[in-house]
Design a protein around this motif. Structure first.
Motif, PDB file in Angstrom:
ATOM      1  N   ARG A 239      42.513  -5.909  -8.123  1.00  0.00           N
ATOM      2  CA  ARG A 239      43.370  -4.775  -8.445  1.00  0.00           C
ATOM      3  C   ARG A 239      43.025  -4.177  -9.806  1.00  0.00           C
ATOM      4  N   TYR A 240      42.805  -5.052 -10.786  1.00  0.00           N
ATOM      5  CA  TYR A 240      42.613  -4.551 -12.152  1.00  0.00           C
ATOM      6  C   TYR A 240      41.169  -4.636 -12.614  1.00  0.00           C
TER       7      TYR A 240
ATOM      8  N   ASP B  82      49.243  -2.825 -15.351  1.00  0.00           N
ATOM      9  CA  ASP B  82      49.468  -1.997 -14.173  1.00  0.00           C
ATOM     10  C   ASP B  82      49.933  -0.611 -14.602  1.00  0.00           C
TER      11      ASP B  82
ATOM     12  N   HIS C 181      44.793 -10.047  -8.314  1.00  0.00           N
ATOM     13  CA  HIS C 181      44.832  -9.436  -9.648  1.00  0.00           C
ATOM     14  C   HIS C 181      43.438  -8.935 -10.039  1.00  0.00           C
TER      15      HIS C 181
ATOM     16  N   GLU D 179      60.410  -1.655 -11.742  1.00  0.00           N
ATOM     17  CA  GLU D 179      59.472  -1.206 -12.780  1.00  0.00           C
ATOM     18  C   GLU D 179      58.926   0.166 -12.455  1.00  0.00           C
ATOM     19  N   VAL D 180      58.536   0.341 -11.206  1.00  0.00           N
ATOM     20  CA  VAL D 180      57.901   1.595 -10.815  1.00  0.00           C
ATOM     21  C   VAL D 180      58.911   2.738 -10.788  1.00  0.00           C
TER      22      VAL D 180
ATOM     23  N   SER E 284      49.868   2.020 -12.293  1.00  0.00           N
ATOM     24  CA  SER E 284      49.959   2.829 -11.084  1.00  0.00           C
ATOM     25  C   SER E 284      51.139   3.784 -11.149  1.00  0.00           C
ATOM     26  N   ALA E 285      52.294   3.307 -11.648  1.00  0.00           N
ATOM     27  CA  ALA E 285      53.483   4.150 -11.668  1.00  0.00           C
ATOM     28  C   ALA E 285      53.274   5.350 -12.581  1.00  0.00           C
TER      29      ALA E 285
ATOM     30  N   GLN F  38      39.973   3.175 -14.417  1.00  0.00           N
ATOM     31  CA  GLN F  38      39.658   2.664 -13.082  1.00  0.00           C
ATOM     32  C   GLN F  38      40.822   2.904 -12.117  1.00  0.00           C
ATOM     33  N   GLN F  39      42.055   2.654 -12.585  1.00  0.00           N
ATOM     34  CA  GLN F  39      43.214   2.831 -11.702  1.00  0.00           C
ATOM     35  C   GLN F  39      43.485   4.309 -11.432  1.00  0.00           C
TER      36      GLN F  39
ATOM     37  N   LEU G 125      52.665  -3.974  -6.510  1.00  0.00           N
ATOM     38  CA  LEU G 125      52.902  -4.705  -7.760  1.00  0.00           C
ATOM     39  C   LEU G 125      53.853  -5.874  -7.495  1.00  0.00           C
TER      40      LEU G 125
ATOM     41  N   GLN H 242      55.119   6.088  -5.079  1.00  0.00           N
ATOM     42  CA  GLN H 242      55.641   5.073  -5.982  1.00  0.00           C
ATOM     43  C   GLN H 242      56.140   3.854  -5.212  1.00  0.00           C
TER      44      GLN H 242
ATOM     45  N   ASN I  40      53.188   1.836  -4.696  1.00  0.00           N
ATOM     46  CA  ASN I  40      52.831   1.198  -5.975  1.00  0.00           C
ATOM     47  C   ASN I  40      53.735   0.004  -6.253  1.00  0.00           C
TER      48      ASN I  40
ATOM     49  N   SER J 172      50.767   7.856 -11.068  1.00  0.00           N
ATOM     50  CA  SER J 172      51.346   8.685  -9.998  1.00  0.00           C
ATOM     51  C   SER J 172      52.221   9.778 -10.584  1.00  0.00           C
TER      52      SER J 172
END
Lengths: 408, 319
Positions: free
Chosen positions: B232-233, A231, B229, B274-275, A233-234, A261-262, B14, B7, B10, A237
């Motif tokens: 998403r990925y 992941d 998943h 995490e984000v 995404s963070a 892709q993301q 997640l 975020q 995001n 951004s």
């Protein structure tokens, strides 16, 4: 009853093992039979391969193994080394230094192994060097691009650490600046960098950043990620805030593909650029249709356009391997041929393989021939003398060469 | 401020993924006090089940979006569920039930063994089936028209449709689970068994069946997470269950293991940490590479100051 089952099981196992070996050597022995034209016992020398044959990077690893196998088949067919038959001994390093070290120990202990082609990852190369050096076996990597492997940890005062180590590809201290120059030439002045903290990715990004900032570019953000991450995404951004015109990624395609892709999914519609580690068809597969416009640099000129490589590509296709030759197939083929070239001299008067190992290392240092990727020769550090690089762009779901240059 | 909300989205998406997997850990733990370390692999099998279903319905590439979303996607989710639930039930029957009376360490080790065995089985075995791609490296997940790679723009925010799917799936599954546990006979039997299996058995509850249902429910949710998943990925691989499973386990513990709402909250909190650690912690400690460190430091802090987890109840020793 128990005993009978045991014997039966043992017998079937042995039979299975025999069938497998027979399959593996079928084509080779066929070739040797036609070329050897009767008379004289042939001795066997093995060329080892250490590469990731399974796992995320297996597309590249299998390309390396198959290309070495192709070179060996051709050498046997043309009876390149009279009195000797070549075989391949391929080991899976799973892209992990420890597994690679075990593989090297195994090959080092095999007295019929004369030289090794591999590995893919610079970190694995670092682990293999001392083991194979101790055994006196030459190692030619088609893909290790970290400069410290040949020049030692202190790049300002380069010193060759392992006499037995060579490589057929150029290094990151050439590749990073080449990518920076390409971006600057196309008018990209703000770039965000991301790397995976591995020797390869970090080295690439450092070399890139140095050249890019010294020639008028700015780095809008410098981020790192973990190679196991899925992941991004963070981080995307965060990078997006600096409005970069491109993202330079140091790492390999299993991460770079999903990252691209993301990125596009999050609305960051700028090209992702990387080094030879992302130059693989798998990257496009993982990144999806939005990867159009993404960039990669790779060592050498594009294999399928070079005249010198045409013979390799045709032979590879004719050999019917199920996997493509990938980014390093041609380099692995050249590495194997450099070994075979050296063996012509070192094995000529040798009685057994082990005694010819030292001479083989010396002869590899002197080889000079025209290979699939161009001229193959090594400098005093064991690095390839060729410094040709190419930038590739994803277009229509394929990597297409954008610019080839002899970078100084 | 835009960055904050971006975020937040995001982190929510997640966290939803972690939450969906964490529920499986929690439901099983709540009833049999077993930490099913192979649950991450159930999630992985769910994703492969969905992929296999896509292969089985003829690998449709370019279906129009109503067909893709209302026919292909439900079929894939269903296929994933069948695979995941099947594996979970087999696992329960052969790896855990024989050890039910044994010391706690035995089923735990058995779980780790099952986890590795399932990973290797998929890695080595999947490609051997004719027509299936080798699972030795990542396999691109089917392209679902209308979701894959598409985004919805809300002002300055861009939200991937796959994130909408993930968050939506968590909401639907949590509501369904709340109803199932509180309103159905089987749900009440689960609650009773989790409080005291012996007394529950005396009251005529078939404890074996309750445990099987708990495994099945967790597996079904993990399969949904597997599809989320994949969307998403864009790709799935044999070891995707390991790290996600570990994170989801942490989420379950964070929320209070055994508590379904806790698992959801724990997942969301973990995703957020995490984000936001990536965004707002300055210097190199704020790089994405450090996010796991912060997430697990939070877990340790919660366990030190609130050992039962965020929503967990203090465990009373059974007499």
């Amino acid at each position: 009853m128990d005993r009978r089952t045991f014997i039966l099981a043992g017998a079937s196992l042995a039979a299975a093992a025999l069938t497998v070996t027979a399959c593996g050597t079928r084509t080779e022995s066929g070739g040797a039979g036609s070329g050897g034209s009767g008379g004289g016992a042939t001795k066997t020398a093995k060329i080892g391969v250490i590469a990731p044959l399974s796992g995320d990077l297996s597309a590249m690893g299998l390309g390396i193994r198959n290309s070495v196998e192709l070179a060996i088949r051709q050498a046997n067919e043309s009876n390149a080394i009279p009195g000797w038959k070549l075989e391949m001994a391929a080991e899976d390093d799973q892209a992990a230094p420890d597994t690679g070290r075990n593989a090297a120990t195994k090959l080092g202990g095999d007295t019929s192994v004369v030289a090794v082609v591999g590995p893919l990852n610079s970190s694995v190369g670092q682990a293999l060097q001392p083991v194979l050096s101790g055994a006196g076996i030459a190692l030619i990597s088609p893909a290790n691009t970290n400069p410290t492997l040949t020049k030692g940890a202190d790049l300002a005062n380069p010193k060759r650490t392992y006499e037995n180590y060579f490589r057929t590809c150029t290094t990151d201290d050439v590749q990073g600046p080449f990518a920076a120059k390409y971006l600057l030439d196309t008018g990209v002045k703000e770039v965000a960098t991301i790397h995976d903290k591995k020797a390869y990715g970090q080295g690439l990004v450092n070399a890139f950043t140095e050249y890019f900032t010294a020639n008028g570019g700015t780095i809008s953000a410098a981020e790192t990620i973990n190679p196991e991450d899925k992941d991004f995404s963070a981080v995307i951004s965060k990078v997006q805030g600096g409005n970069p015109k491109a993202v330079y990624y140091g790492g390999e395609y299993p991460v770079a593909g999903p990252m691209s892709q993301q990125m596009k999914g999050a609305g960051l519609n700028v090209p992702l650029m990387g080094g030879d580690g992302i130059y693989d068809g798998k990257f496009i597969e993982l990144a999806g249709p939005n990867s159009t416009g993404d960039l990669a640099t790779s060592v050498g000129a594009p294999v399928d356009t070079l005249d010198s490589a045409k013979a390799f590509v045709d032979a590879y296709k004719a050999a019917g391997f199920s996997d493509g030759y990938s980014a390093y197939g041609a380099y692995a083929y050249d590495a194997a041929n450099a070994i075979i070239d050296a063996l012509k001299k070192s094995l000529a008067d040798a009685n057994d393989v082990a005694s010819a190992r030292k001479a083989t290392i010396e002869e590899i240092g002197k080889v000079s021939f025209s290979g699939a990727t161009g001229d193959v020769a090594f400098d005093e550090f064991g690095d390839s003398k060729a410094r040709v690089l190419t930038a590739y762009k994803v277009e229509g779901g394929k990597w297409t060469p954008a610019k080839t240059e002899d970078f100084k | 401020m835009d960055l904050f909300f971006q975020q937040l989205v995001n982190g929510l998406s997640l966290g939803s993924l972690y939450g969906l997997i964490a529920v499986g850990y929690t439901v099983v733990y709540g009833i049999v006090q077993l930490i099913n370390f192979a649950h991450g692999e159930v999630f992985m099998i769910g994703a492969f089940g969905a992929f296999t279903t896509w292969l089985a319905i003829g690998q449709p590439q370019e279906w129009s979006w109503p067909m893709a979303i209302f026919v292909m996607l439900p079929l894939m989710v269903l296929g994933g569920m069948i695979a995941a639930v099947g594996i979970a039930l087999v696992m329960e029957r052969f790896a855990y039930r024989p050890l039910r009376g044994a010391p706690r360490l035995a089923p735990l080790i058995s779980a780790i063994g099952v986890s590795i065995a399932l990973q290797e089985a998929v890695r080595l075995g999947y490609g051997l089936i004719p027509g299936f791609p080798s699972a030795k490296s990542a396999i691109p997940f089917p392209h679902v028209t209308g979701i894959t790679g598409e985004t919805v723009n809300l002002g300055a925010l861009s939200v991937q449709k796959s994130a909408v799917f993930t968050i939506g799936a968590l909401v639907v599954c949590t509501i369904f689970l709340g109803w199932f546990v509180n309103k159905t006979k089987m749900g009440r039997a689960m609650k009773a068994t989790s409080q005291d299996p012996d007394t529950a058995r005396l009251m005529g509850i078939n404890v074996d069946r309750v445990i099987m249902v708990a495994f099945a429910v967790g597996a079904a949710l993990a399969a949904v997470a597997g599809v989320a998943h994949g969307l998403r990925y864009n790709n799935i691989d044999f070891k995707m269950g390991f790290l996600s499973g570990l994170k989801a386990f942490a989420a379950a513990v964070l929320g209070g293991i055994g508590n379904i709402n806790g698992a959801v909250v724990g997942g969301l909190v973990l995703g957020m940490v995490e984000v936001f650690a990536t965004t707002y912690i300055p210097g190199q400690f704020g790089s994405s590479a450090w996010k796991d460190v912060w997430a697990f430091i939070l877990l340790i802090l919660v366990l030190v100051f609130r050992p039962q987890g965020l929503l967990g109840a203090r465990v009373v020793d059974r007499a």
